[in-house]
Design a protein around this motif. Structure first.
Motif, short mmCIF file in Angstrom:
data_model
loop_
_atom_site.label_atom_id
_atom_site.label_comp_id
_atom_site.label_asym_id
_atom_site.label_seq_id
_atom_site.Cartn_x
_atom_site.Cartn_y
_atom_site.Cartn_z
N THR A 128 18.75 13.13 44.43
CA THR A 128 18.25 12.79 43.08
C THR A 128 16.84 13.35 42.91
N PHE A 129 16.44 13.46 41.65
CA PHE A 129 15.03 13.73 41.37
C PHE A 129 14.60 12.90 40.18
N SER A 130 13.30 12.62 40.11
CA SER A 130 12.73 11.81 39.04
C SER A 130 11.29 12.26 38.80
N PRO A 131 10.82 12.41 37.56
CA PRO A 131 11.59 12.26 36.33
C PRO A 131 12.47 13.48 36.07
N SER A 132 13.36 13.36 35.07
CA SER A 132 14.14 14.52 34.66
C SER A 132 13.38 15.27 33.58
N PRO A 133 13.10 16.56 33.81
CA PRO A 133 12.38 17.33 32.79
C PRO A 133 13.20 17.51 31.51
#
Ligand code: AMP
Ligand code: GLY
Length: 424
Positions: free
Chosen positions: A230-235
């Protein structure tokens, strides 16, 4: 405060780590937990569906707050069981957890309250579903109504594939009772975003956005998994998207649940698709995402325990929910062969490299202690390596660097977690 966390995955490890940061917390228990959680909590050998034993344990230890991480106990009514004994517990009651527990319920709710989602029909009879398909447009999406370990959604490109799908779900009961009803819905295209929120029944506070990677292999190939990173935040979650969702989706959902007499107190996870016609709800979950929690919670500045208590007390309007102005990436280290067949019991080394490093964390998903007390692999998804950075590319570089600190036989990971952010 004494806290009990119910669950045993990477999400529960992230919840425990955040609870450990709270000034209010003196002691954390986790049932059943895992070898990583055991480093910050006392793990208790009680399963998440053993409500009576969990309630008895919470009473015996005078637990001040129990936090439910997983969907099955929530949908099964664990919160009601705790409340019936006067215990404080964070999560939606059974009549609100149905937002995740029944796709037919959530689709009907969205239709009734005009919350944007894909067009759909609900079926309780396989023959009617098969007849409906004859005049449907393809691709089409089939969903088993109930919980199916995230596997009850089939995307079918042709009529014959879709007919097989209906039979699998409704006749062969591949997903058990989850297939007593099904939803057939319009296929949408667009980028997916996960938005988690805290709710107290009236007020909703949105957490920082995230995106997960569900397929097993690079470039989104291979089988669906519980999530490979996962990654955060989503651009892709722009202020325009945020404005739209605030206007038509978030508060509308909380208000709809309240209007139905199903006050939602806990976490609502909005699975969104950003279509060319605007954001649409793909699904709701009644809990933190896994592995979304592993990138969202470490970035949360507000004391998580304060927020959870406000959700229970109906005072969320007084909470200012603040996130760090940075980014995080989580890369899942899995056992090669996941999600089909894989070996367990492999010794894991290098975990100590994470000790004392504030911007890095290794969340355990499937680990256990062997007879000699060593930490070994005990599942398909083994660890979630999370790193922060000033920007997403920096967080991604840090996370991949940290994946090299840990070794075990069979170690498998995707190499493109967060790569989509280059397109933003
Ligand atoms: P769900 O459990 O409903 O989120 O579905 C699992 C995954 O199936 C989603 O994350 C999407 O990738 C895909 N999906 C679900 N519904 C649709 C839809 N209507 N159109 C396209 N893809 C979908
Ligand atoms: N990562 C998706 C979920 O937790 O359902």
């Amino acid at each position: 405060m004494k806290i009990l966390i119910v669950g045993s995955g990477g999400r529960e490890h992230a919840i425990a780590a955040q609870a450990a940061k709270s000034k209010k917390v003196e002691k954390i228990y986790c049932a059943p937990g895992n070898a990583g959680i055991a480093q910050i909590a006392e793990c208790v050998d009680i399963k998440a569906m053993e409500f009576d034993r969990l309630v008895a344990f919470a009473k015996e230890k005078a637990i001040d707050l129990t936090i439910i991480g997983m969907d099955d106990p929530l949908v099964g009514g664990i919160v009601d069981a705790f409340e019936a004994e006067g215990l404080r517990v964070f999560g939606p009651r059974k009549n609100a957890a149905i937002l995740e527990g029944s796709k037919a319920f959530s689709k009907d709710l969205m239709k009734k309250y005009k919350i944007p989602t894909a067009a759909y029909e609900t079926f309780e009879d396989a023959d009617k579903a098969l007849a409906y398909l004859e005049s449907a447009k393809f691709p089409i999406v089939l969903k088993a109504d109930g919980l199916a370990l995230g596997k009850g959604v089939l995307i079918c490109n042709t009529l014959s594939e879709a007919k097989d799908g209906v039979r699998e779900i409704m006749t062969d009961k591949k997903f058990g009772d989850a297939g007593n009803r099904m939803v057939i819905e319009e296929f949408m295209t667009g980028r997916e975003v996960s938005v988690l929120s805290f709710c107290d029944g009236k007020t909703i506070r949105i957490m920082s956005s995230a995106q997960d990677h569900k397929r097993a292999k690079d470039n989104d190939e291979g089988l669906n998994t519980g999530g490979m990173g996962t990654f955060s935040p989503s651009p892709f979650y722009t202020s325009e998207v945020d404005d739209f969702c605030k206007k038509y989706i978030y508060q509308a959902t909380v208000d709809a649940m309240a209007a139905e007499g199903r006050k939602f107190q806990g976490v609502i996870f909005f699975g969104l698709m950003l279509t060319k016609d605007g954001p649409r709800v793909l699904e709701y979950n009644a809990r933190f995402g896994d592995p979304e929690a592993q990138v969202v919670l470490p970035r949360m500045k507000t004391d998580m325990i304060d927020v959870m208590e406000a959700c229970i007390d109906g005072t969320l309007d007084r909470i200012d929910l603040v996130f760090e102005d940075n980014a995080a990436v989580c890369v899942v280290l899995a056992s090669d062969g996941y999600p089909v067949a894989y070996e367990k019991g492999k010794v894991i080394t290098g975990l100590a490299a994470f000790d004392g490093k504030e911007d890095y964390a290794v969340f355990h998903a499937g680990t256990a202690f062997d007879k000699e007390g060593r930490i070994v692999t005990n599942g398909g998804r083994v660890l979630g390596v999370t790193a922060k950075g000033a920007t997403l590319p920096e967080a991604r570089a840090n996370a991949y660097k940290a994946t090299e600190w840990v070794s075990f036989e069979n170690k498998y990971m995707r190499h493109d977690i967060g790569k989509a952010i280059d397109e933003a």
